[in-house]
Write an enzyme that holds these catalytic residues in place. Structure first.
Site, short mmCIF file in Angstrom:
data_model
loop_
_atom_site.label_atom_id
_atom_site.label_comp_id
_atom_site.label_asym_id
_atom_site.label_seq_id
_atom_site.Cartn_x
_atom_site.Cartn_y
_atom_site.Cartn_z
N ASP A 88 16.60 1.66 -21.52
CA ASP A 88 17.53 1.51 -20.40
C ASP A 88 17.57 2.76 -19.54
O ASP A 88 17.02 3.81 -19.90
CB ASP A 88 18.94 1.15 -20.92
CG ASP A 88 19.40 2.04 -22.07
OD1 ASP A 88 18.79 3.09 -22.31
OD2 ASP A 88 20.37 1.68 -22.74
N ASN A 157 31.42 -0.61 -28.25
CA ASN A 157 31.77 -2.02 -28.05
C ASN A 157 30.68 -2.97 -28.55
O ASN A 157 30.69 -4.16 -28.27
CB ASN A 157 32.06 -2.30 -26.57
CG ASN A 157 30.85 -2.05 -25.68
OD1 ASN A 157 29.80 -1.63 -26.16
ND2 ASN A 157 31.00 -2.29 -24.39
N HIS A 159 27.42 -2.74 -27.81
CA HIS A 159 26.26 -2.97 -26.94
C HIS A 159 25.00 -2.37 -27.55
O HIS A 159 25.04 -1.39 -28.30
CB HIS A 159 26.50 -2.49 -25.50
CG HIS A 159 26.48 -1.01 -25.25
ND1 HIS A 159 27.30 -0.41 -24.32
CD2 HIS A 159 25.75 -0.02 -25.77
CE1 HIS A 159 27.05 0.88 -24.27
NE2 HIS A 159 26.11 1.15 -25.16
N GLU A 164 25.96 -5.41 -22.49
CA GLU A 164 27.39 -5.39 -22.79
C GLU A 164 27.83 -6.73 -23.40
O GLU A 164 27.11 -7.74 -23.31
CB GLU A 164 28.16 -5.13 -21.49
CG GLU A 164 27.82 -3.79 -20.82
CD GLU A 164 28.45 -2.58 -21.50
OE1 GLU A 164 28.68 -2.61 -22.73
OE2 GLU A 164 28.69 -1.58 -20.80
C1 GLP Z 1 24.23 4.43 -24.45
C2 GLP Z 1 22.88 3.78 -24.52
C3 GLP Z 1 22.67 3.06 -25.81
C4 GLP Z 1 23.07 3.95 -26.97
C5 GLP Z 1 24.52 4.30 -26.85
C6 GLP Z 1 25.03 5.13 -28.01
O1 GLP Z 1 25.23 3.56 -24.05
N1 GLP Z 1 22.68 2.87 -23.45
O2 GLP Z 1 21.31 2.68 -25.91
O3 GLP Z 1 22.84 3.26 -28.17
O4 GLP Z 1 24.63 5.04 -25.65
O5 GLP Z 1 25.03 6.48 -27.68
P1 GLP Z 1 25.38 7.61 -28.71
O6 GLP Z 1 24.24 7.71 -29.64
O7 GLP Z 1 25.50 8.85 -27.85
O8 GLP Z 1 26.65 7.24 -29.38
#
Ligand code: GLP
Length: 278
Positions: A88, A157, A159, A164
């Site tokens: 992403d 949440n 995702h 989402e």
């Molecule tokens: C973002 C990314 C996700 C990732 C999430 C968790 O939202 N789009 O792909 O899994 O963050 O991030 P973190 O590892 O910083 O908690």
């Protein structure tokens, strides 16, 4: 059940695993969990003549890439045939923006790897025709025979990527409006919360579940709630990560803190020191 969810369930039905067959690997520390995940990356690259990796960003993945680079130093492998696709990217951030995922990947991995530039793919955050760019992104993965291994983190949440809650399980790469929860969670990385993008481009859930293997890595006490929700949840578009529950080759990699609210019979704690192999 929506038509898309019904068709998703029909496709996955042939595997018919049960909840208790979900593959948890729980480690004492986040570092050990990251080491295990880095080893899975390396094993995939060594096993495939033309490996295709799906990569993720976020703080969870930083130690994974650090371990992966160390493993490569100890045991160099030819990366000339490796292709990567990131999950992403924020819409509207240039590749040089310090919070863009292009920048993150350069900083944590790509600037330190001898990987042909043309083998590296990320969704374009500033594509002039986002719709066409989305279609081309999913098509490029399919043209290479799909992802051999998809790495995933999770949002608080539920995702995956930036899919989402309520995203169709039949989705391909698409533009999403970020939820308020995600804007709060990820806004912490921006100097000024108002700079946090409202939209992103993400691989779809169908693209993700088509990967041959999936490693979902979740660490930290702040993720224990979503780990427990995922454990108890039916397969439901309200919880995007639940789409993974019938994947035949899913590994959920946790540290003890993220596993804190799981029933103890769900897993055994693995102990993996940095000297051990997977
Ligand atoms: C973002 C990314 C996700 C990732 C999430 C968790 O939202 N789009 O792909 O899994 O963050 O991030 P973190 O590892 O910083 O908690």
């Amino acid at each position: 059940m929506t038509a898309a969810l019904a068709s998703f369930c029909a496709i996955m039905q042939r595997y018919q695993p049960t909840q208790t067959q979900l593959m948890y690997k729980v480690f004492e520390t986040a570092d050990a969990a990251a080491y295990y995940t880095a080893q899975r990356m390396l094993k995939t690259i060594q096993a495939m003549p033309e490996p295709v990796l799906g990569l993720a960003t976020g703080s969870t993945m930083e130690p994974v890439y650090a371990h992966f680079l160390q493993l490569l130093q100890r045991d160099p492998v030819d990366l000339s045939q490796l292709t990567t696709f990131n999950l992403d990217e924020y819409l509207g951030l240039s590749v040089t923006h310090a919070q863009s995922y292009h920048y993150y990947m350069q900083q944590h991995l790509f600037s330190k790897l001898a990987l042909p530039q043309e083998n590296i793919h990320l969704p374009g955050g500033v594509a002039s025709d986002a719709e066409a760019a989305c279609q081309a992104y999913s098509a490029a993965i399919q043209a290479l025979g799909g992802l051999d291994l998809q790495l995933l983190g999770i949002g608080s949440n539920g995702h995956i990527g930036f899919n989402e809650p309520q995203t169709s399980f039949a989705s391909r790469t698409h533009v999403v409006e970020l939820s308020e929860q995600t804007r709060i969670d990820n806004g912490r990385f921006f100097a000024d919360q108002s700079e946090m993008p409202t939209h992103a481009i993400t691989l779809g859930i169908q693209d993700i579940v088509e990967a041959k293997e999936v490693v979902l890595m979740i660490t930290g006490r702040h993720k224990a709630d979503i780990v427990a929700q995922l454990y108890h949840s039916p397969i439901d578009e309200a919880l995007p990560a639940s789409a993974l529950k019938q994947h035949p080759h899913l590994t959920i990699v946790l540290d003890r803190e993220a596993a804190a609210l799981l029933p103890s019979q769900a897993f055994a704690v693995s102990s993996l020191s940095s000297a051990q192999a997977v």
